[in-house]
Design an enzyme around this catalytic site. Structure first.
Site, PDB file in Angstrom:
ATOM      1  N   ASP A 166       0.687  -1.112  -0.011  1.00 12.07           N
ATOM      2  CA  ASP A 166      -0.008  -0.065  -0.090  1.00 12.07           C
ATOM      3  C   ASP A 166       0.808   1.391   0.039  1.00 12.07           C
ATOM      4  O   ASP A 166       1.838   1.277   0.809  1.00 12.07           O
ATOM      5  CB  ASP A 166      -0.912   0.108   1.306  1.00 12.07           C
ATOM      6  CG  ASP A 166      -2.126   0.914   1.169  1.00 12.07           C
ATOM      7  OD1 ASP A 166      -2.293   1.449   0.016  1.00 12.07           O
ATOM      8  OD2 ASP A 166      -2.820   1.108   2.177  1.00 12.07           O
ATOM      9  N   GLU A 270      -3.120  -0.509  -8.800  1.00 14.28           N
ATOM     10  CA  GLU A 270      -3.694   0.974  -8.058  1.00 14.28           C
ATOM     11  C   GLU A 270      -2.999   2.165  -8.262  1.00 14.28           C
ATOM     12  O   GLU A 270      -1.783   2.085  -7.806  1.00 14.28           O
ATOM     13  CB  GLU A 270      -4.538   0.681  -6.866  1.00 14.28           C
ATOM     14  CG  GLU A 270      -4.734   1.880  -6.170  1.00 14.28           C
ATOM     15  CD  GLU A 270      -6.095   1.566  -5.324  1.00 14.28           C
ATOM     16  OE1 GLU A 270      -6.874   0.832  -5.182  1.00 14.28           O
ATOM     17  OE2 GLU A 270      -6.057   2.514  -4.259  1.00 14.28           O
TER      18      GLU A 270
END
Ligand SMILES: [Zn+2]
Length: 501
Positions: A166, A270
């Site tokens: 992340d 992402e």
């Protein structure tokens, strides 16, 4: 290790009636081609009990006429587990309609999260950590994924889950996560976004702007539509937008080409532009997406920064009607370009979840990372008030000032009731106070890593011992807490299913 009761359990052909005495987690019993394995809890930790043919490393013993291994939950054994039991390895899941990243700062939250995902069709991302979180919790990507794999095995969650590196900011970080088998990369483009350009006057923008004739021709004065929403670019806002985002677009393209393009079984990609100082307006989102797609990038999800505030661990702050209006446009842009909209810092955003579920047409990625830590601390406040008081005091007096250097919050410490005015029974009520929530929420790293003069952890070992003792209650709390997120998201999903088609 209670070998006698374990041997009886194995010798009986894994009798459910004997599982409890042997500390066996009933759902953990699995058989692969190479043999049978399950997980048993000893006093202070869990062990994998496996037939020796499976190849785990550990203490060997005889039971039921075969040879077994009592294996520690090490990284080496996690590699064996993922090899033998494929469902314990993560996989790319972002193309599923609904996906939710929960993360697990402590390595103990996944069993509780699994209870929620057993009730909804959303696919979970159990391993989801930023480099900042890894550093603050003194963990690494290997350990975060290993904890998820062991939990998935223990609780027999076979549907599949993702592992998200992340908010990665550099090629080296991307390589590190990919090398550990992570199936999703969230590229944080914030270091390539020019936040200063958002605040410049039009004249300053003009001075700093270097025209790109092909881009100007493509966008200026042109009208686009995404899901029925018109998108226009006037000269002044186009220049400003180019200044803010062009560096981020170039960066995302370079990472895509290096690690994703043309790769077999490529992980989910992402792109996050959410950590900016000003909200991403729909025209900016459209421009960034349009440029990415035309340069060959195929993101699975994009996370813009929405209007209002998505602070850690508390509800949405801002105009909900405005959020709904803009979210619809963002979701339409995502649809138009063929990816899902991603919502970050989604913990406790109860006043907007229904909108996210409904206005995305039931297609979303939501990251709710972080509050599993707050739930864990609430267990401490309830069961070990003395320890909670020590930690709260440390957070208030020492850790908070340090933590606000890297977490953006608007916490007002004066609104937290002083500890000495609260009885032990009243301590859990602190978790209903937004300022107290944020105080504890952002200081986790300093709390966990605090050491005394002899180099011993001041809080960490006591905390983990308590969490193990109250594991069932912790799982229960997580089921309720994360369950509330999913329930509201699915209210929206159901509403969209009824109106759209
Ligand atoms: Zn984010």
């Amino acid at each position: 290790m209670a070998y006698d009761s374990l041997k009886q359990y194995i010798g009986s052909g894994f009798s459910k009636a004997l599982a409890g005495d042997a500390g066996v987690y009933p759902a953990s019993l699995h058989t692969a081609a190479e043999g049978t394995a399950f997980i048993a809890g000893t006093g202070d930790r869990d062990l994998i009990i496996a037939e020796i043919t499976l190849g785990f490393s550990g203490n060997e013993f005889e039971a039921g006429g075969t040879c077994w291994t009592a294996a520690e939950e090490t990284h080496e054994n996690a590699l064996v587990l993922r090899e033998r039991f494929a469902f314990t390895a993560p996989s790319p899941i972002l193309t599923k309609e609904r996906t939710v990243g929960v993360g697990d700062r402590l390595g103990i939250a996944t069993p509780g999260h699994i209870r929620v995902f057993n009730r909804y069709d959303a696919y979970p991302v159990f391993a989801q950590q930023s480099i900042r979180e890894l550093n603050l919790t003194e963990r690494d990507f290997e350990n975060v994924l290993d904890c998820a794999s062991f939990a998935v095995f223990r609780e027999n969650f076979t549907r599949g889950f993702g592992a998200d590196g992340d908010h990665l900011k550099t090629p080296a970080e991307v390589e590190y996560a990919l090398g550990c088998g992570y199936t999703m990369i969230t590229l944080d483009c914030s270091e390539h976004i020019r936040n200063d350009a958002a605040k410049m006057t039009d004249d300053e923008v003009l001075a700093a702007y270097v025209p790109d004739p092909s881009l100007e021709e493509k966008y200026l004065g042109k009208e686009f539509t995404a899901g029925g929403f018109p998108i226009r670019f006037d000269e002044a806002s186009f220049r400003r937008m180019s200044l803010i985002y062009n560096g981020a677009i170039d960066f995302a393209v370079s990472i895509w080409q290096r690690y994703f393009e043309g790769k077999e079984n490529a992980p989910d990609f992402e792109i996050s532009i959410d950590e900016t100082e000003t909200p991403t307006d729909p025209a900016q989102h459209f421009y960034v997406a349009s440029e990415l797609i035309s340069r060959g990038v195929r993101p699975a999800t994009v996370a813009p920064r929405f209007c209002g505030e998505f602070q850690k661990g508390i509800d949405y702050i801002g105009d909900v009607a405005q959020f709904e209006k803009e979210f619809k446009e963002h979701a339409a842009i995502a649809d138009h370009f063929g990816y899902k909209i991603s919502v970050h810092s989604g913990s406790d955003k109860f006043s907007v979840f229904e909108i996210v579920g409904r206005c995305s047409g039931g297609r979303f990625h939501v990251k709710t990372a972080g509050t599993n830590w707050l739930e864990a601390m609430q267990v401490i406040a309830e069961h070990d008030p003395a320890l909670y008081r020590e930690i709260h005091k440390f957070a208030l007096d020492e850790a908070f000032a340090e933590a606000t250097k890297y977490y953006h919050v608007t916490t007002d410490l004066s609104k937290i009731p002083p500890l000495d005015t609260l009885s032990d029974q009243e301590l859990p009520s602190l978790f209903g106070n937004n300022d107290a929530r944020q105080l504890i929420h952002i200081t986790y790293g300093l709390i966990l890593s605090k050491k005394d003069a002899d180099g011993k952890y001041v809080f960490k070992d006591r905390l983990y011992a308590a969490w193990r003792k109250y594991a069932e209650e912790y799982a229960d709390r997580l089921e309720k807490h994360i369950g509330k997120h999913l329930a509201l998201l699915y209210d929206g999903v159901l509403a969209s299913a009824h109106t759209d088609k």
